[in-house]
Design a protein around this motif. Structure first.
Motif, mmCIF file in Angstrom:
data_model
loop_
_atom_site.group_PDB
_atom_site.id
_atom_site.type_symbol
_atom_site.label_atom_id
_atom_site.label_comp_id
_atom_site.label_asym_id
_atom_site.label_seq_id
_atom_site.Cartn_x
_atom_site.Cartn_y
_atom_site.Cartn_z
ATOM 1 N N GLN A 41 1.195 -1.077 0.227
ATOM 2 C CA GLN A 41 -0.080 -0.089 -0.444
ATOM 3 C C GLN A 41 1.256 1.095 0.120
ATOM 4 N N ILE A 42 2.459 0.819 -0.557
ATOM 5 C CA ILE A 42 3.127 2.524 -0.308
ATOM 6 C C ILE A 42 2.650 3.986 -0.622
ATOM 7 N N LYS A 43 2.334 3.210 -1.854
ATOM 8 C CA LYS A 43 1.856 4.789 -2.970
ATOM 9 C C LYS A 43 0.347 4.962 -2.775
ATOM 10 N N ILE A 44 -0.059 4.415 -1.664
ATOM 11 C CA ILE A 44 -1.882 4.855 -1.053
ATOM 12 C C ILE A 44 -1.137 5.892 0.670
ATOM 13 N N HIS A 45 -0.247 5.484 0.837
ATOM 14 C CA HIS A 45 0.088 5.652 2.372
ATOM 15 C C HIS A 45 1.437 7.495 1.762
ATOM 16 N N ARG A 46 1.869 7.560 0.850
ATOM 17 C CA ARG A 46 3.163 7.845 0.366
ATOM 18 C C ARG A 46 3.048 9.876 0.583
ATOM 19 N N PRO A 47 1.741 9.732 0.148
ATOM 20 C CA PRO A 47 1.490 10.788 0.649
ATOM 21 C C PRO A 47 1.276 12.125 1.693
ATOM 22 N N TYR A 48 1.538 11.334 3.126
ATOM 23 C CA TYR A 48 0.734 11.450 4.048
ATOM 24 C C TYR A 48 2.490 10.990 4.514
ATOM 25 N N GLY A 49 3.230 10.474 4.192
ATOM 26 C CA GLY A 49 4.210 10.552 5.069
ATOM 27 C C GLY A 49 4.868 9.167 5.661
ATOM 28 N N GLY A 50 3.725 8.329 5.923
ATOM 29 C CA GLY A 50 3.782 7.466 6.874
ATOM 30 C C GLY A 50 2.721 6.527 6.700
ATOM 31 N N VAL A 51 2.592 5.811 7.728
ATOM 32 C CA VAL A 51 1.318 4.491 7.627
ATOM 33 C C VAL A 51 -0.156 5.243 8.519
ATOM 34 N N VAL A 52 -1.156 5.493 7.239
ATOM 35 C CA VAL A 52 -2.382 6.029 8.192
ATOM 36 C C VAL A 52 -3.657 4.525 8.215
ATOM 37 N N PRO A 53 -3.905 4.640 9.751
ATOM 38 C CA PRO A 53 -4.309 2.803 10.028
ATOM 39 C C PRO A 53 -5.399 2.996 9.606
ATOM 40 N N ASN A 54 -6.144 3.520 9.414
ATOM 41 C CA ASN A 54 -7.782 3.555 8.660
ATOM 42 C C ASN A 54 -7.543 3.547 7.485
ATOM 43 N N LEU A 55 -6.424 3.918 6.960
ATOM 44 C CA LEU A 55 -6.706 3.981 5.344
ATOM 45 C C LEU A 55 -6.007 3.003 4.697
ATOM 46 N N ALA A 56 -5.051 1.667 5.510
ATOM 47 C CA ALA A 56 -4.530 0.915 6.094
ATOM 48 C C ALA A 56 -5.733 0.080 6.522
ATOM 49 N N LYS A 57 -6.181 0.523 6.848
ATOM 50 C CA LYS A 57 -7.627 -1.597 7.313
ATOM 51 C C LYS A 57 -8.797 -1.225 5.584
#
Ligand code: KG4
Ligand code: ZN
Length: 345
Positions: A41-57
């Motif tokens: 999911q790297i591309k999804i979290h990249r704009p936030y500079g780290g992993v966003v838990p609810n996006l990961a879910k």
């Protein structure tokens, strides 16, 4: 003894499903990864500079059925006939993300009437070192280095170990990620820093070697990150701003040298103290070339093997969860099927 295990991993930002074949007893287990898909999911979290838990879910929920279809294709029934059990990560990790894997695994267990076994993500990393040919010899020193952990273990056997030390603040992977952000590099920072470091001079800047000389086996990386921040500020650059490429490369190389230098030195201090007969390396930061090089240099002097999985199994994946589940069987270890974000090794 032989088991075919369907393993599921969703603790952070990789969704993984694997089918592994595990053979032999607890002293000499062998593993073969029969099928495996990891969706990053790297591309999804990249704009936030780290992993966003609810996006990961959200992404795990979307990806799990897609990956499942890729693995099973049109042979769903036939494959399930061969599968003995299901394994899923219980923690540590992001609880909303962990639950997606647990729920998915529970549905499969019910539908196909298979036993479900929980696994510890850290033990998955640890045992990933068995996904290669070299034989483990004990006592062993194991270094687990990831975005969430920096842990040194003394292993007396495949099933028993003692924690010698761990990080007191940031994990080493986290430090790579944070320094990458200071240098305006994208997430995840580890591979980016390494790439940039190749163009830089590792002796250019004397960053601290945190806790190198402390008598324990603990680590600390937050001060090293702060040293990079102050170095930039002193030069007149705001964190995350555009830094001249040569300076950025020198910072990356010097930071990497410090972080990896401490990891290697403390690992071998422990190895010498406890008479280690093998060194184990695992976790996302195990993919770091300098770390592998430094450890190989040291094991060559001592004529002991370095057990480390091929790079694709260093970062999060489901195959390693299958290895941990197989070992849990021998260790008679059962996890309650509840996500536990702070599960310890
Ligand atoms: O094990 P992993 O996939 O996830 C966790 O369980 O945390 O590790 C991810 C971490 C990230 O911090 C990433 O920057 C780091 O491993 N990493 C690296 C390299 N590849 C990944 N750090 C240094 N050098 C690398 N080549
Ligand atoms: Zn991990």
């Amino acid at each position: 003894m032989k088991k075919i295990i369907l393993a599921i991993e969703t603790s952070c930002d990789e969704t993984g499903i694997a089918i592994i074949e595990a053979k032999n007893g607890p002293k000499k287990p062998t593993f073969r990864v029969k099928k495996e898909v990891v969706a990053s999911q790297i591309k999804i979290h990249r704009p936030y500079g780290g992993v966003v838990p609810n996006l990961a879910k959200r992404e795990h929920i979307k990806n799990l059925p897609i990956i499942y279809k890729k693995i099973f294709g049109s042979k769903e029934k036939a494959l399930w006939k061969s599968i003995d059990e299901i394994a899923v990560t219980m923690g540590p990790g992001l609880e909303p993300a962990l639950w997606t894997g647990i729920n998915f695994a529970e549905e499969l267990a019910k539908k196909w009437k298979k036993p479900l076994r929980g696994a510890n993500h850290m033990e998955g990393h640890l045992y990933s070192a068995l996904l290669q040919e070299k034989e483990p010899k004990f006592p062993a020193i194991a270094l687990i280095v990831s975005g969430g952990h920096t842990t040194l273990l003394k292993m007396d056997s495949l099933a028993s170990w003692k924690k010698l030390g761990e990080t007191r603040d940031d994990a080493v992977g986290e430090a790579f990620d944070k320094v990458a952000r200071l240098l305006n590099l994208p997430y995840p920072g580890g591979p980016e820093i390494s790439r940039l470091a190749k163009k830089g001079d590792a002796a250019a800047i004397d960053f601290p070697l945190p806790m190198l000389n402390s008598k324990d086996y603990d680590f600390s990386f937050s001060g090293l990150k702060t040293a990079v921040l102050y170095f930039l500020k002193n030069k007149g650059y705001a964190p995350g701003s555009n830094i001249p490429p040569k300076l950025a490369a020198d910072i990356a190389a010097s930071f990497e040298r410090s972080a990896i230098g401490v990891l290697a030195a403390k690992t071998f201090r422990a190895a010498d103290k406890f008479g280690a007969k093998s060194i184990w390396l695992s976790g996302g930061v195990a993919a770091n070339e300098l770390l592998r090089k430094e450890l190989k240099k040291e094991i060559a002097k001592r004529a002991i093997p370095l057990l480390v999985a091929p790079r694709k199994w260093n970062t999060d994946n489901a195959a390693m969860i299958g290895t941990a589940a197989y070992m849990n069987f021998f260790r008679k270890k059962k996890f309650p099927l509840v996500a536990k974000g702070d599960l310890e090794i």
